[in-house]
Design an enzyme around this catalytic site. Structure first.
Site, PDB file in Angstrom:
ATOM      1  N   CYS A   2      17.782 -26.917  29.971  1.00  0.00           N
ATOM      2  CA  CYS A   2      17.041 -27.937  29.702  1.00  0.00           C
ATOM      3  C   CYS A   2      15.705 -27.911  29.466  1.00  0.00           C
ATOM      4  O   CYS A   2      15.053 -27.530  30.344  1.00  0.00           O
ATOM      5  CB  CYS A   2      17.571 -29.337  28.825  1.00  0.00           C
ATOM      6  SG  CYS A   2      19.859 -28.810  29.056  1.00  0.00           S
ATOM      7  N   ARG A  27      12.996 -23.158  27.201  1.00  0.00           N
ATOM      8  CA  ARG A  27      14.291 -23.331  28.017  1.00  0.00           C
ATOM      9  C   ARG A  27      15.681 -23.610  27.681  1.00  0.00           C
ATOM     10  O   ARG A  27      16.811 -23.595  27.953  1.00  0.00           O
ATOM     11  CB  ARG A  27      13.656 -24.379  29.123  1.00  0.00           C
ATOM     12  CG  ARG A  27      12.404 -24.691  29.575  1.00  0.00           C
ATOM     13  CD  ARG A  27      12.220 -25.458  30.444  1.00  0.00           C
ATOM     14  NE  ARG A  27      13.095 -25.582  31.644  1.00  0.00           N
ATOM     15  CZ  ARG A  27      13.479 -25.312  32.403  1.00  0.00           C
ATOM     16  NH1 ARG A  27      12.100 -24.876  33.148  1.00  0.00           N
ATOM     17  NH2 ARG A  27      13.628 -25.129  33.711  1.00  0.00           N
ATOM     18  N   TRP A  74      20.055 -27.640  25.398  1.00  0.00           N
ATOM     19  CA  TRP A  74      20.841 -26.396  25.523  1.00  0.00           C
ATOM     20  C   TRP A  74      22.075 -26.105  26.000  1.00  0.00           C
ATOM     21  O   TRP A  74      21.916 -26.478  26.946  1.00  0.00           O
ATOM     22  CB  TRP A  74      20.157 -25.163  26.488  1.00  0.00           C
ATOM     23  CG  TRP A  74      20.356 -24.001  26.259  1.00  0.00           C
ATOM     24  CD1 TRP A  74      20.667 -22.764  26.056  1.00  0.00           C
ATOM     25  CD2 TRP A  74      21.797 -23.556  27.474  1.00  0.00           C
ATOM     26  NE1 TRP A  74      20.786 -21.216  25.859  1.00  0.00           N
ATOM     27  CE2 TRP A  74      22.049 -21.989  26.768  1.00  0.00           C
ATOM     28  CE3 TRP A  74      22.605 -23.999  28.157  1.00  0.00           C
ATOM     29  CZ2 TRP A  74      23.178 -20.834  27.234  1.00  0.00           C
ATOM     30  CZ3 TRP A  74      23.760 -23.344  29.005  1.00  0.00           C
ATOM     31  CH2 TRP A  74      23.698 -21.760  28.993  1.00  0.00           C
ATOM     32  N   ASN A 100      19.033 -32.893  33.175  1.00  0.00           N
ATOM     33  CA  ASN A 100      18.727 -31.551  33.187  1.00  0.00           C
ATOM     34  C   ASN A 100      19.971 -30.759  33.619  1.00  0.00           C
ATOM     35  O   ASN A 100      19.763 -31.620  35.409  1.00  0.00           O
ATOM     36  CB  ASN A 100      17.674 -30.524  33.950  1.00  0.00           C
ATOM     37  CG  ASN A 100      16.680 -30.286  32.283  1.00  0.00           C
ATOM     38  OD1 ASN A 100      17.184 -30.665  31.140  1.00  0.00           O
ATOM     39  ND2 ASN A 100      15.649 -29.794  32.706  1.00  0.00           N
ATOM     40  N   GLY A 101      20.867 -29.622  34.051  1.00  0.00           N
ATOM     41  CA  GLY A 101      22.224 -29.608  35.154  1.00  0.00           C
ATOM     42  C   GLY A 101      23.210 -29.815  34.538  1.00  0.00           C
ATOM     43  O   GLY A 101      23.371 -30.287  33.402  1.00  0.00           O
ATOM     44  N   GLU A 483      19.048  -1.745  31.494  1.00  0.00           N
ATOM     45  CA  GLU A 483      17.651  -3.353  30.736  1.00  0.00           C
ATOM     46  C   GLU A 483      17.379  -2.764  29.583  1.00  0.00           C
ATOM     47  O   GLU A 483      17.436  -3.626  28.621  1.00  0.00           O
ATOM     48  CB  GLU A 483      16.120  -2.575  31.824  1.00  0.00           C
ATOM     49  CG  GLU A 483      15.380  -3.367  31.227  1.00  0.00           C
ATOM     50  CD  GLU A 483      15.404  -5.062  31.750  1.00  0.00           C
ATOM     51  OE1 GLU A 483      16.363  -5.489  31.671  1.00  0.00           O
ATOM     52  OE2 GLU A 483      14.806  -5.437  31.398  1.00  0.00           O
ATOM     53  N   LYS A 487      17.974  -5.719  26.721  1.00  0.00           N
ATOM     54  CA  LYS A 487      16.580  -6.215  25.905  1.00  0.00           C
ATOM     55  C   LYS A 487      17.959  -5.942  24.264  1.00  0.00           C
ATOM     56  O   LYS A 487      17.048  -6.795  24.041  1.00  0.00           O
ATOM     57  CB  LYS A 487      15.513  -5.297  25.851  1.00  0.00           C
ATOM     58  CG  LYS A 487      15.083  -5.648  27.291  1.00  0.00           C
ATOM     59  CD  LYS A 487      14.348  -6.711  27.206  1.00  0.00           C
ATOM     60  CE  LYS A 487      15.327  -7.771  27.871  1.00  0.00           C
ATOM     61  NZ  LYS A 487      14.927  -7.487  29.317  1.00  0.00           N
ATOM     62  N   GLU A 490      20.152  -8.885  23.826  1.00  0.00           N
ATOM     63  CA  GLU A 490      20.473 -10.436  23.929  1.00  0.00           C
ATOM     64  C   GLU A 490      19.003 -10.569  22.553  1.00  0.00           C
ATOM     65  O   GLU A 490      18.977 -12.061  22.197  1.00  0.00           O
ATOM     66  CB  GLU A 490      19.498 -10.314  25.336  1.00  0.00           C
ATOM     67  CG  GLU A 490      17.813 -10.326  25.381  1.00  0.00           C
ATOM     68  CD  GLU A 490      17.768 -10.984  26.594  1.00  0.00           C
ATOM     69  OE1 GLU A 490      17.914 -11.622  26.876  1.00  0.00           O
ATOM     70  OE2 GLU A 490      16.916 -10.346  27.488  1.00  0.00           O
ATOM     71  N   HIS A 506      33.355  10.514  31.122  1.00  0.00           N
ATOM     72  CA  HIS A 506      34.599   9.516  31.556  1.00  0.00           C
ATOM     73  C   HIS A 506      35.233   8.149  31.004  1.00  0.00           C
ATOM     74  O   HIS A 506      36.080   7.927  30.991  1.00  0.00           O
ATOM     75  CB  HIS A 506      34.490   9.108  33.098  1.00  0.00           C
ATOM     76  CG  HIS A 506      33.774  10.325  33.987  1.00  0.00           C
ATOM     77  ND1 HIS A 506      35.006  11.026  34.427  1.00  0.00           N
ATOM     78  CD2 HIS A 506      33.076  10.643  34.096  1.00  0.00           C
ATOM     79  CE1 HIS A 506      34.589  11.688  35.255  1.00  0.00           C
ATOM     80  NE2 HIS A 506      32.833  12.000  35.585  1.00  0.00           N
ATOM     81  N   LYS A 605      15.930 -18.939  28.678  1.00  0.00           N
ATOM     82  CA  LYS A 605      14.651 -18.758  29.354  1.00  0.00           C
ATOM     83  C   LYS A 605      15.176 -18.704  31.211  1.00  0.00           C
ATOM     84  O   LYS A 605      15.588 -18.028  31.725  1.00  0.00           O
ATOM     85  CB  LYS A 605      13.729 -19.097  29.114  1.00  0.00           C
ATOM     86  CG  LYS A 605      12.403 -18.481  30.091  1.00  0.00           C
ATOM     87  CD  LYS A 605      12.285 -16.812  30.058  1.00  0.00           C
ATOM     88  CE  LYS A 605      11.111 -16.501  30.253  1.00  0.00           C
ATOM     89  NZ  LYS A 605      11.794 -14.529  30.478  1.00  0.00           N
TER      90      LYS A 605
HETATM   91  O1  M6R Z   1      14.244 -16.359  35.925  1.00  0.00           O
HETATM   92  P1  M6R Z   1      15.645 -14.903  36.372  1.00  0.00           P
HETATM   93  O2  M6R Z   1      14.449 -13.586  36.964  1.00  0.00           O
HETATM   94  O3  M6R Z   1      16.044 -15.771  38.164  1.00  0.00           O
HETATM   95  O4  M6R Z   1      16.229 -14.864  35.054  1.00  0.00           O
HETATM   96  C1  M6R Z   1      18.307 -13.519  35.469  1.00  0.00           C
HETATM   97  C2  M6R Z   1      18.020 -13.747  34.221  1.00  0.00           C
HETATM   98  O5  M6R Z   1      18.693 -15.224  33.823  1.00  0.00           O
HETATM   99  C3  M6R Z   1      17.139 -13.092  33.448  1.00  0.00           C
HETATM  100  O6  M6R Z   1      16.785 -11.698  33.702  1.00  0.00           O
HETATM  101  C4  M6R Z   1      17.591 -12.555  31.678  1.00  0.00           C
HETATM  102  O7  M6R Z   1      18.568 -11.852  31.996  1.00  0.00           O
HETATM  103  C5  M6R Z   1      16.750 -12.232  30.656  1.00  0.00           C
HETATM  104  N1  M6R Z   1      16.803 -12.824  29.621  1.00  0.00           N
HETATM  105  C6  M6R Z   1      16.641 -10.347  30.188  1.00  0.00           C
HETATM  106  O8  M6R Z   1      16.062 -10.303  29.388  1.00  0.00           O
END
Ligand code: M6R
Length: 610
Positions: A2, A27, A74, A100-101, A483, A487, A490, A506, A605
């Site tokens: 948040c 965030r 969030w 936050n938390g 990766e 991408k 998400e 497999h 984020k």
């Molecule tokens: O800030 P960080 O690199 O520690 O974040 C890790 C993951 O939360 C972050 O890479 C997440 O998987 C992204 N949304 C990927 O695009």
């Protein structure tokens, strides 16, 4: 997760808070709210949905105040709605808290407060805070002491900001496990969870540490520990500029950040290659280079995209530095009683430097005596500060939730670290020089790939309605397959999986038919022939194929439906190039599906909760 912003000063804080919330929206973005105190009278405005909806509501009320706090949420506990949105308040509606938390013992606290006569409106854990603080105010404590005493009963993580009608000259804020900074201005001060929220107003910031509380007035701030010891705080000047956190003419931050990669990678490399010596110079590691080079084992721990860059790092370090390397999800590492010795080095990779799982794993590794090093983007972040030494990737602010430029810069830094260690061990001057030369050429090669943007957009059009995707790669390009799949899923919500290409037979091959697009990462390297066999296997089952291939490869076009050609480089650096088309493919598919690429559903984020 948040976002928090607070203001105290001489100006009307309403636009300051709203603009700050817009900057923080990346965030968390399912609801937002403000609490204001104007001439001794408090008001609170909350809304489900994005900050723009809150803004509409606020505009219709014509509000003004010189003290206020704002939050973008969030959801963790309780659905996104107006009642669960922050700020939360006490029963008299004269004390407001943003949080936050996660308050882990909120049920116990809630029960205790209920027995004292307090009642609750929301489903959140956070709502216990205003009531708990209120219970200490009722006992005659001032706001600061009431917050301090309340927090000593709280288990879990928090970054909080509190305002109170009874003491309208201050904000009280506190941090444990959730980042918080104080922004220092001229006759005005701020509190925020993130520099971007206040950058338009000040570049002077003080970082709160875990277990610290701060009393913020318009002309000073006083920091104390939770055990009431006053501490002097250093104020730092931050170098980030407003341009860096704007979209700069692009429709989305994600596209801007993809396109920025020639520059972000250049920044990651700047001043760090010693061409004549064929090695790297990393100031942040100088004090620990010997210990690092002599490590018996390297562990890399991270989450998400940063974990994928760790996987590439494993290949680099084992091939060139010849140190056994393991990569661990931070979330697993912290709970599985890992075997770590003082002869181990543990790298923690994190763009934000605030990921809760990574931070907790870092603390665990430190307790066990390993050399703990950080690879972070956000300067002054918790992981950067919690590490014994480390390297900043210098990718610049990454705002889009999908990590793009941070990934390529992490790979650059991992390559530099590999080069540094390898040259101290077995790598010859000639081989060191050729890696250094190749590193230098990477930005130019990325530039060439970015010119394929409209070709990739055309391919995206063909595949935007697919329900599933498979990404296959080998060796250094296996993590790129993971990766690429991450991408896509998400931001486009298309189910996608990454696999080592040879594993396809497999199991995943059973999925292949004309409706299953398969993306092969197939540059000309030592596994090329084997990848071609896998391509044939997919073709035989009518799968539709996109190949990321080498510019020099004219044969592959005959085998696959679409090719995206990338320049050649040495194997260890290939992922920095092959990932770029996959970032663009995911981006264009999501845009064509009409989705919010910068703020995909359910994601944030920076994941500062477990
Ligand atoms: O800030 P960080 O690199 O520690 O974040 C890790 C993951 O939360 C972050 O890479 C997440 O998987 C992204 N949304 C990927 O695009």
């Amino acid at each position: 997760m948040c976002g928090i912003i607070g203001y105290i000063g001489e100006k009307n804080c309403v636009p300051i808070l709203l603009n700050g919330l817009k900057r923080l929206e990346y965030r968390g973005y399912d609801s937002a709210g403000l609490a204001l105190i104007n001439n001794g009278t408090a008001s609170v405005i909350k809304n489900k949905g994005k900050v723009s909806l809150l803004q509409e509501k606020v505009d219709s009320l014509n509000l003004s105040a010189k003290l206020g706090i704002g939050h973008t949420r969030w959801a963790t506990h309780g659905v996104p709605n107006e009642i669960n949105a922050h700020p939360h308040h006490n029963h008299k509606k004269n004390l407001f808290v943003i949080h936050n938390g996660i308050i882990e013992n909120y049920q116990t606290l809630r029960e205790g407060l209920r027995q004292m006569g307090y009642s609750f409106l929301s489903e959140t854990d956070s709502e216990v805070l205003p009531h708990l603080i209120d219970s200490f105010l009722q006992k005659g404590f001032d706001l600061f002491k009431a917050v301090r005493l309340a927090l000593s009963e709280v288990e879990g993580t928090y970054g909080i900001a509190v305002i109170y009608e009874g003491e309208p000259n201050k904000i009280v804020a506190a941090r444990k496990g959730s980042p918080l900074i104080v922004g220092v201005g001229e006759n005005e001060n701020f509190v925020a969870s993130d520099v971007s929220a206040i950058l338009a107003h000040t570049k002077q910031v003080a970082y709160l540490e875990d277990g610290e509380l701060v009393e913020i007035y318009k002309d000073k701030f006083i920091t104390k520990t939770i055990s009431d010891t006053e501490i002097a705080k250093e104020v730092h000047e931050i170098s980030m500029t407003l341009d860096q956190i704007d979209k700069g003419g692009y429709p989305h931050f994600m596209l801007k950040e993809i396109m920025e990669q020639p520059d972000s990678v250049t920044n990651s490399l700047r001043g760090r290659i010693l061409f004549k010596k064929g090695t790297a110079k990393l100031g942040g590691l100088e004090s620990v280079t010997e210990q690092l080079t002599n490590s018996k084992r390297i562990i890399i721990s991270a989450c998400g995209t940063s974990w994928h860059s760790g996987l590439v790092g494993e290949y680099m370090l084992e091939q060139f530095a010849r140190i056994p390397t393991e990569v661990e999800y931070a979330s697993e590492f912290r709970y599985r009683n890992p075997i770590i010795t003082p002869e181990d080095t543990v790298f923690f990779i994190s763009q934000s430097g605030e990921t809760a799982d990574t931070l907790a794993a870092l603390r665990e590794a430190k307790i066990r005596g390993a050399l703990v090093l950080g690879i972070c983007n956000v300067v002054g972040s918790s992981i950067a500060r919690g590490s014994m030494a480390g390297v900043y990737i210098h990718a610049g602010p990454e705002i889009g939730v999908a990590s793009t430029k941070a990934f390529t810069s992490q790979l650059i830094v991992l390559a530099l670290i590999t080069l540094l260690i390898a040259r101290k061990k077995h790598l010859s001057l000639i081989d060191g020089k050729s890696i250094a030369e190749e590193l230098k050429n990477i930005p130019q090669k990325i530039e060439e790939i970015l010119k394929l943007n409209s070709h990739i957009e055309m391919i995206a059009e063909q595949f935007k309605d697919a329900k599933n995707f498979l990404y296959l790669g080998r060796g250094y390009n296996f993590p790129v397959a993971l990766e690429g799949a991450l991408k896509l899923k998400e931001i486009s919500y298309i189910h996608a999986e990454g696999y080592p290409a040879a594993e396809m037979k497999h199991g995943p091959i059973a999925l292949i038919d004309e409706n299953m697009p398969v993306v092969f990462i197939a540059p000309k390297d030592s596994t090329y022939e084997k990848i071609v066999s896998n391509i044939e296997e997919i073709k035989a089952r009518k799968g539709r194929i996109i190949a990321i291939a080498s510019q020099s490869d004219n044969e592959i076009d005959k085998l696959v439906d679409y090719t995206i050609k990338v320049p050649d480089t040495i194997r260890m650096l290939m992922p920095i190039l092959t990932v770029i088309p996959l970032q663009l493919l995911a981006y264009h598919i999501a845009v064509k599906k009409g989705l919010n690429v910068d703020q995909p559903r359910n994601l944030a984020k920076s994941v500062t909760v477990e």
